[in-house]
Design a protein around this motif. Sequence first.
Motif, PDB file in Angstrom:
ATOM      1  N   ILE A   1       0.840  -1.191   0.000  1.00  0.00           N
ATOM      2  CA  ILE A   1       0.000   0.000   0.000  1.00  0.00           C
ATOM      3  C   ILE A   1       0.881   1.250   0.000  1.00  0.00           C
ATOM      4  O   ILE A   1       1.925   1.285   0.663  1.00  0.00           O
ATOM      5  CB  ILE A   1      -0.959  -0.013   1.216  1.00  0.00           C
ATOM      6  CG1 ILE A   1      -1.973   1.130   1.102  1.00  0.00           C
ATOM      7  CG2 ILE A   1      -0.212   0.067   2.531  1.00  0.00           C
ATOM      8  CD1 ILE A   1      -3.067   1.057   2.159  1.00  0.00           C
ATOM      9  N   HIS A   2       0.478   2.276  -0.727  1.00  0.00           N
ATOM     10  CA  HIS A   2       1.261   3.512  -0.825  1.00  0.00           C
ATOM     11  C   HIS A   2       1.247   4.256   0.499  1.00  0.00           C
ATOM     12  O   HIS A   2       0.271   4.205   1.243  1.00  0.00           O
ATOM     13  CB  HIS A   2       0.705   4.393  -1.958  1.00  0.00           C
ATOM     14  CG  HIS A   2       1.626   5.513  -2.334  1.00  0.00           C
ATOM     15  ND1 HIS A   2       1.547   6.761  -1.747  1.00  0.00           N
ATOM     16  CD2 HIS A   2       2.649   5.566  -3.233  1.00  0.00           C
ATOM     17  CE1 HIS A   2       2.471   7.545  -2.274  1.00  0.00           C
ATOM     18  NE2 HIS A   2       3.152   6.840  -3.180  1.00  0.00           N
ATOM     19  N   SER A   3       2.325   4.971   0.765  1.00  0.00           N
ATOM     20  CA  SER A   3       2.457   5.693   2.044  1.00  0.00           C
ATOM     21  C   SER A   3       1.354   6.733   2.236  1.00  0.00           C
ATOM     22  O   SER A   3       0.966   7.031   3.375  1.00  0.00           O
ATOM     23  CB  SER A   3       3.822   6.378   2.120  1.00  0.00           C
ATOM     24  OG  SER A   3       4.000   7.282   1.033  1.00  0.00           O
ATOM     25  N   SER A   4       0.835   7.288   1.134  1.00  0.00           N
ATOM     26  CA  SER A   4      -0.239   8.282   1.238  1.00  0.00           C
ATOM     27  C   SER A   4      -1.532   7.668   1.765  1.00  0.00           C
ATOM     28  O   SER A   4      -2.392   8.373   2.286  1.00  0.00           O
ATOM     29  CB  SER A   4      -0.495   8.931  -0.126  1.00  0.00           C
ATOM     30  OG  SER A   4      -0.893   7.958  -1.086  1.00  0.00           O
ATOM     31  N   MET A   5      -1.677   6.349   1.633  1.00  0.00           N
ATOM     32  CA  MET A   5      -2.820   5.635   2.184  1.00  0.00           C
ATOM     33  C   MET A   5      -2.466   4.932   3.488  1.00  0.00           C
ATOM     34  O   MET A   5      -3.336   4.735   4.341  1.00  0.00           O
ATOM     35  CB  MET A   5      -3.351   4.616   1.171  1.00  0.00           C
ATOM     36  CG  MET A   5      -3.957   5.221  -0.073  1.00  0.00           C
ATOM     37  SD  MET A   5      -4.613   3.962  -1.197  1.00  0.00           S
ATOM     38  CE  MET A   5      -5.394   4.994  -2.440  1.00  0.00           C
TER      39      MET A   5
END
Length: 235
Positions: free
Chosen positions: A193-197
């Motif tokens: 999962i991307h760090s922004s999420m």
Amino acid sequence: MLNYFNPNNTLLIINKLKKFVLALFIIVLLLGLIEALVLSPEDYKQGDSVRIMYVHVPSAWISLGIFSLISILSFGILIFKNKNFSIVAKSLAPSGLLFNIIALVTGSLWGIPTWGTWWAWDARITSMLLLVIFYLMFILSWRITDDNDKAIKISSYIAIIGLINIPIVKFSVDWWSTLHQPASVNLLKDTTIHSSMLLPLGIMTAAFALFSLLIFLMKYNTELLKIKNKGLNRL
């Protein structure tokens, strides 16, 4: 015989701790909602419906974690004959059940735009539903008898048997072909999962953990008051 400890000092600590946890929960929740609803991006496939993840995933994690803790405490109850463990386990169950139900409801809401159906007898979903049943049996076991020692034993056995379901929930997507996607957050592997999420997911998990702690403290406070009142009635 199983013996309780004196609840008086604990009650004083809990009353102070509840106020602190409530204030911290509100702050973390507001921060989590801003991150989840405003600052985090849409998913390139799911769009804004992915934001359900910020409620669904933490709820599932917490419900699994709480039942695992209840099961461990239940082993301690049967081995060490400690009623304090039983009070803690009994007080944890309501918040675990609440988050289990939230996980199922939000999962159904997420399933409509993702799978085209609100419910499927998928291995992950079915095992989470089974977890609700174990939670309900654990809670109801305290109500079916007036014999407290008997209720402690019954609830402990239910929790220990229910522990078998925890790895089934966790690894069901790996063991069987399911609609549910594999875990995106892994402690032993690379997180996909991307760090922004990941950031809002972590903050919302912390907020829900604080809320479950608050429910636990209120329930634990109630159980200690019952013990205290019983002691006063014997005088």
